[in-house]
Design a protein around this motif. Structure first.
Motif, PDB file in Angstrom:
ATOM      1  N   HIS A   1     -18.132 -44.529  12.709  1.00 18.92           N
ATOM      2  CA  HIS A   1     -16.997 -44.764  13.559  1.00 18.92           C
ATOM      3  C   HIS A   1     -17.092 -44.260  15.161  1.00 18.92           C
ATOM      4  CE1 HIS A   1     -17.512 -39.933  13.243  1.00 18.92           C
ATOM      5  NE2 HIS A   1     -17.583 -40.095  12.285  1.00 18.92           N
ATOM      6  N   PHE A   2     -16.565 -43.931  16.044  1.00 17.90           N
ATOM      7  CA  PHE A   2     -16.473 -43.979  16.905  1.00 17.90           C
ATOM      8  C   PHE A   2     -17.356 -42.615  17.443  1.00 17.90           C
ATOM      9  CE2 PHE A   2     -14.630 -47.059  19.605  1.00 17.90           C
ATOM     10  CZ  PHE A   2     -14.413 -47.720  18.945  1.00 17.90           C
ATOM     11  N   GLY A   3     -17.283 -41.889  16.359  1.00 18.10           N
ATOM     12  CA  GLY A   3     -17.917 -40.572  16.621  1.00 18.10           C
ATOM     13  C   GLY A   3     -18.840 -41.349  17.131  1.00 18.10           C
ATOM     14  N   HIS A   4     -19.856 -41.622  15.580  1.00 24.78           N
ATOM     15  CA  HIS A   4     -21.018 -42.107  16.103  1.00 24.78           C
ATOM     16  C   HIS A   4     -21.772 -42.886  16.784  1.00 24.78           C
ATOM     17  CE1 HIS A   4     -20.089 -41.864  11.045  1.00 24.78           C
ATOM     18  NE2 HIS A   4     -20.861 -40.944  11.450  1.00 24.78           N
ATOM     19  N   MET A   5     -20.436 -42.948  17.135  1.00 12.55           N
ATOM     20  CA  MET A   5     -20.849 -44.691  18.127  1.00 12.55           C
ATOM     21  C   MET A   5     -21.311 -43.498  19.625  1.00 12.55           C
ATOM     22  SD  MET A   5     -18.503 -47.844  20.372  1.00 12.55           S
ATOM     23  CE  MET A   5     -17.497 -46.016  20.988  1.00 12.55           C
ATOM     24  N   MET A   6     -20.880 -42.552  19.852  1.00 11.79           N
ATOM     25  CA  MET A   6     -21.032 -41.637  21.311  1.00 11.79           C
ATOM     26  C   MET A   6     -22.523 -41.478  20.842  1.00 11.79           C
ATOM     27  SD  MET A   6     -17.330 -39.746  22.253  1.00 11.79           S
ATOM     28  CE  MET A   6     -18.476 -38.716  22.962  1.00 11.79           C
ATOM     29  N   THR A   7     -23.064 -41.323  19.814  1.00  5.29           N
ATOM     30  CA  THR A   7     -23.956 -40.205  19.515  1.00  5.29           C
ATOM     31  C   THR A   7     -25.161 -41.963  19.815  1.00  5.29           C
ATOM     32  OG1 THR A   7     -23.420 -39.226  18.220  1.00  5.29           O
ATOM     33  CG2 THR A   7     -26.342 -39.337  18.387  1.00  5.29           C
ATOM     34  N   GLY A   8     -24.951 -42.544  19.335  1.00  5.04           N
ATOM     35  CA  GLY A   8     -25.435 -44.317  19.570  1.00  5.04           C
ATOM     36  C   GLY A   8     -25.767 -44.276  20.964  1.00  5.04           C
TER      37      GLY A   8
ATOM     38  N   VAL B   1     -38.277 -32.544  23.222  1.00  4.77           N
ATOM     39  CA  VAL B   1     -36.734 -33.212  21.740  1.00  4.77           C
ATOM     40  C   VAL B   1     -35.178 -33.036  22.209  1.00  4.77           C
ATOM     41  CG1 VAL B   1     -35.516 -33.192  20.090  1.00  4.77           C
ATOM     42  CG2 VAL B   1     -38.518 -33.425  19.799  1.00  4.77           C
ATOM     43  N   VAL B   2     -34.552 -34.034  22.373  1.00  4.79           N
ATOM     44  CA  VAL B   2     -33.529 -33.413  22.920  1.00  4.79           C
ATOM     45  C   VAL B   2     -32.171 -34.005  21.879  1.00  4.79           C
ATOM     46  CG1 VAL B   2     -32.974 -35.576  24.626  1.00  4.79           C
ATOM     47  CG2 VAL B   2     -30.981 -34.167  24.536  1.00  4.79           C
ATOM     48  N   VAL B   3     -30.827 -33.457  21.239  1.00 12.56           N
ATOM     49  CA  VAL B   3     -30.670 -33.521  20.405  1.00 12.56           C
ATOM     50  C   VAL B   3     -29.346 -33.656  20.892  1.00 12.56           C
ATOM     51  CG1 VAL B   3     -30.384 -32.973  17.328  1.00 12.56           C
ATOM     52  CG2 VAL B   3     -31.712 -32.247  19.061  1.00 12.56           C
ATOM     53  N   PRO B   4     -28.455 -35.569  20.554  1.00 11.04           N
ATOM     54  CA  PRO B   4     -27.158 -34.632  21.631  1.00 11.04           C
ATOM     55  C   PRO B   4     -26.503 -35.053  20.009  1.00 11.04           C
ATOM     56  CG  PRO B   4     -28.320 -37.536  21.171  1.00 11.04           C
ATOM     57  CD  PRO B   4     -29.352 -35.989  20.387  1.00 11.04           C
ATOM     58  N   VAL B   5     -25.540 -33.856  20.776  1.00 10.50           N
ATOM     59  CA  VAL B   5     -24.667 -33.593  19.335  1.00 10.50           C
ATOM     60  C   VAL B   5     -22.851 -33.429  19.505  1.00 10.50           C
ATOM     61  CG1 VAL B   5     -26.372 -32.116  17.898  1.00 10.50           C
ATOM     62  CG2 VAL B   5     -25.038 -31.071  19.046  1.00 10.50           C
ATOM     63  N   GLY B   6     -21.745 -33.463  19.009  1.00 11.16           N
ATOM     64  CA  GLY B   6     -20.447 -32.926  19.128  1.00 11.16           C
ATOM     65  C   GLY B   6     -20.737 -31.486  18.696  1.00 11.16           C
TER      66      GLY B   6
ATOM     67  N   PRO C   1     -35.818 -27.006  20.967  1.00 15.84           N
ATOM     68  CA  PRO C   1     -35.596 -28.303  21.231  1.00 15.84           C
ATOM     69  C   PRO C   1     -34.354 -27.850  21.931  1.00 15.84           C
ATOM     70  CG  PRO C   1     -34.332 -27.520  18.866  1.00 15.84           C
ATOM     71  CD  PRO C   1     -35.733 -26.941  19.201  1.00 15.84           C
ATOM     72  N   ALA C   2     -33.796 -29.223  22.667  1.00 16.75           N
ATOM     73  CA  ALA C   2     -32.404 -28.878  23.858  1.00 16.75           C
ATOM     74  C   ALA C   2     -31.892 -29.225  23.547  1.00 16.75           C
ATOM     75  CB  ALA C   2     -32.854 -29.169  25.384  1.00 16.75           C
ATOM     76  N   ALA C   3     -30.321 -29.616  23.591  1.00 17.24           N
ATOM     77  CA  ALA C   3     -29.082 -30.303  22.927  1.00 17.24           C
ATOM     78  C   ALA C   3     -28.274 -30.884  24.453  1.00 17.24           C
ATOM     79  CB  ALA C   3     -28.364 -29.330  22.189  1.00 17.24           C
ATOM     80  N   THR C   4     -27.360 -31.690  24.159  1.00 13.71           N
ATOM     81  CA  THR C   4     -26.111 -31.604  24.868  1.00 13.71           C
ATOM     82  C   THR C   4     -24.748 -31.830  24.018  1.00 13.71           C
ATOM     83  OG1 THR C   4     -26.284 -34.493  24.588  1.00 13.71           O
ATOM     84  CG2 THR C   4     -27.462 -33.312  26.503  1.00 13.71           C
ATOM     85  N   TYR C   5     -23.595 -31.730  24.034  1.00  6.60           N
ATOM     86  CA  TYR C   5     -22.595 -31.432  23.650  1.00  6.60           C
ATOM     87  C   TYR C   5     -21.775 -32.399  24.717  1.00  6.60           C
ATOM     88  CZ  TYR C   5     -25.208 -27.301  22.258  1.00  6.60           C
ATOM     89  OH  TYR C   5     -26.403 -26.702  21.204  1.00  6.60           O
ATOM     90  N   HIS C   6     -21.017 -32.879  23.175  1.00  2.00           N
ATOM     91  CA  HIS C   6     -20.208 -34.124  23.938  1.00  2.00           C
ATOM     92  C   HIS C   6     -19.069 -33.625  22.833  1.00  2.00           C
ATOM     93  CE1 HIS C   6     -21.378 -36.718  20.817  1.00  2.00           C
ATOM     94  NE2 HIS C   6     -20.490 -36.779  19.944  1.00  2.00           N
TER      95      HIS C   6
END
Lengths: 374, 374
Positions: free
Chosen positions: B86-93, B212-217, B243-248
């Motif tokens: 879905h769109f949430g996944h797409m944002m990670t993609g 390593v970066v992990v983009p997550v909600g 690990p690093a992370a970003t939040y959307h």
């Protein structure tokens, strides 16, 4: 899962006083019925079986049936490489060699994951101990490395870890708590890993040994029950069988109490100097009477004698010889001094032979096992 | 571990209303500081970064520093293959493709273990969905399979599962409970497996990507915190980095409420017929006024408009074009009818293009991933 209210802690060191409770509460069956079946099949039971040290089982009759029909069968065990290889381990080792001679495939898990999770063992120590203490000891006891798979849990390849993942969602926290008591993430993963140890030989990738027997001390039954339940719950996803198990009694300490590495004066260690072990044996409690005169008159009591235990469990594998000692003791002909001198010689030879053999196998053992990477 | 008293349930579907709370309580840093750093480095931020949709981070500055110095860097994510992409996944993609273009290695975990443990997905369904929905969708979004490692959790080879074993003894039940709420053995193993997903690229066997970066909600932050703590606790046994992370932020539904597959009338699905999606968009709430006259006079409110959200998040990647729409709306020059007609055309093209591409990649996707055996 059944029997939650009567708990045996597999991570503690329980003393089981009443074996009949195990039959009633947990559904372990008396071993006598297997002995009869073996007789019908013309299979010679092992000394531990004949002598009632292996006192109970689940489904061993089914495994023997399968073996009799030529189906692939396996015996599986695991050792936590966190300390010395001791007599309890040796009893399992002797059973492995017995089944191996019958033609069973042998799987030996070196439970490094459990050593890390439950005993907080440094990784390198666990690996060295696993190989130089456990694998080498089993070879010294006569296990044929050609027909044995030794592996460390964390280094096991193939769908073994896939099974742990699947098992984790087929059991609830409460069920595990009822069996194991207080849990931690490490204990949960350890317990599920032991389930994989027992069940993974059934997968085609590991040979498809659908009939598996696990020889354990009675304190390990919680793992067996969890494993049997999980095997059934996997139906539809993975076809697994309920594993069989046998249960053996543990040898007593030389004072008639518990044998334990925390009680070194009454415990014989497989790797201590034979002279030292002999010194302890000579100081052992016996089944003798207060005076030599009294003993000649009434006879000794071998069933109460920790020295006789040594003969029964491992020093005198020949039944006729054992019976001779027993009779001469009971009739007052064999007194404790003479008996201990005779037993000491046996013990010395046994330990000396085992220890030389162990040294011989220590290097070889490293080449038999893939070591974990971390 | 920190922040136990304010809990975000990563297995629930939380709505996060107050992003400032995240900064204060959990120590997530505002993304603005990274934008400045990128400017200094001469790196073009992605539209999601520029537009404030990615609103927070931990340590991304350090990863960019490492990247700038030519060290190996990776972006890691996981998808639970239990439903539609879905769109949430797409944002990670979209973020994966952004980092890939910068030269990051991409690791994509297909969380079949989690799907089994948490959603009780039949194994075969999870595998098919993982490949035909998730892998194929990521390819359709532009991910280069040559520079991406797709894998199913249960089928991952090498010391990945060894890590799960080791992690399990570095965290207590209470700590996990404070983060995740009510636990089961399956959830515990799932959570630790996600930790392995994030950290295993740092091992030499997987390329030694120490950054390593992990983009997550934002709802996935509990996993990030657990992972960062465990990385530190492994010191001495395995050398790992935090690990690093970003939040959307997550896109809103077409009524301004939550976008969710359980609210299909206000949710656009990537794989529904474009005509159907267009019909929903045309029925959407907008940031418009009560009458056309009023709107010409006061202007519309694009920040409150779910249609404008579609432009902002994915339909209008060009900043100038987006700004033009925003200005014409605000000044009352662009009315909702015209805007929706324009947006519908964009949406139709986008979905049509994506869906054709998806069909094209469905077969190819099977050849890119090793499937679990059970």
């Amino acid at each position: 899962m059944s029997g939650g209210e009567v708990r045996i802690d597999p991570w503690g060191r329980p003393e089981i006083k009443d074996y009949n409770r195990l039959y009633e509460v947990f559904g372990i069956r008396p071993f006598g019925e297997v002995l009869e079946k073996m007789k019908e099949m013309g299979v010679e039971p092992s000394p531990l079986m004949r002598r009632g040290i292996i006192f109970g089982h689940r489904d061993l009759d089914k495994v023997l049936e399968a073996w009799h029909n030529g189906e692939p069968v396996a015996v599986v065990t695991g050792f936590m490489p966190s300390g010395r290889f001791h007599f309890g381990h040796m009893m399992t080792g002797l059973q492995l060699t017995y089944y191996q001679r019958l033609g069973f495939k042998v799987f030996v898990s070196l439970a490094d994951a459990e050593a890390y999770a439950v005993r907080h063992m440094p990784r390198k120590d666990a690996i060295r101990i696993g190989i130089e203490e456990y694998v080498a000891s089993l070879l010294a006891l006569g296990l044929d490395p050609q027909r044995t798979e030794f592996y460390f849990q964390t280094a096991r390849q193939g769908p073994y870890h896939e099974m742990i993942q699947l098992f984790s969602s087929k059991v609830t926290y409460s069920e595990m708590e009822a069996i194991y008591g207080e849990l931690s993430p490490g204990k949960i993963v350890s317990a599920l890993t032991q389930v994989a140890d027992i069940l993974h030989p059934m997968l085609p990738e590991y040979g498809g040994y659908m009939h598996v027997v696990v020889p354990v001390g009675a304190d390990q039954d919680p793992h067996i029950r969890l494993t049997r339940d999980l095997a059934m719950r996997m139906k539809g996803d993975v076809e697994l069988n309920e594993p069989a198990a046998t249960y053996h009694k543990l040898i007593r300490g030389l004072d008639g109490g518990k044998m334990s590495s925390s009680r070194p004066e009454v415990t014989i260690f497989l790797n201590e100097p034979p002279e030292e072990a002999v010194r302890k044996l000579k100081a052992s409690l016996t089944g003798g009477r207060n005076t030599a005169e009294e003993q000649r008159r009434l006879g000794g009591e071998p069933d109460k004698c920790p020295v006789f235990d040594q003969y029964l469990y491992y020093l005198v594998p020949d039944d006729n010889e054992l019976e001779d000692v027993r009779t001469r003791c009971r009739t007052g002909k064999l007194l404790c001094g003479e008996c201990k001198a005779w037993g000491s010689e046996r013990l010395f030879k046994f330990l000396d032979g085992y220890q030389r053999s162990l040294e011989h196998y220590k290097d070889k053992a490293w080449s038999l096992v893939e070591t974990p990477r971390y």
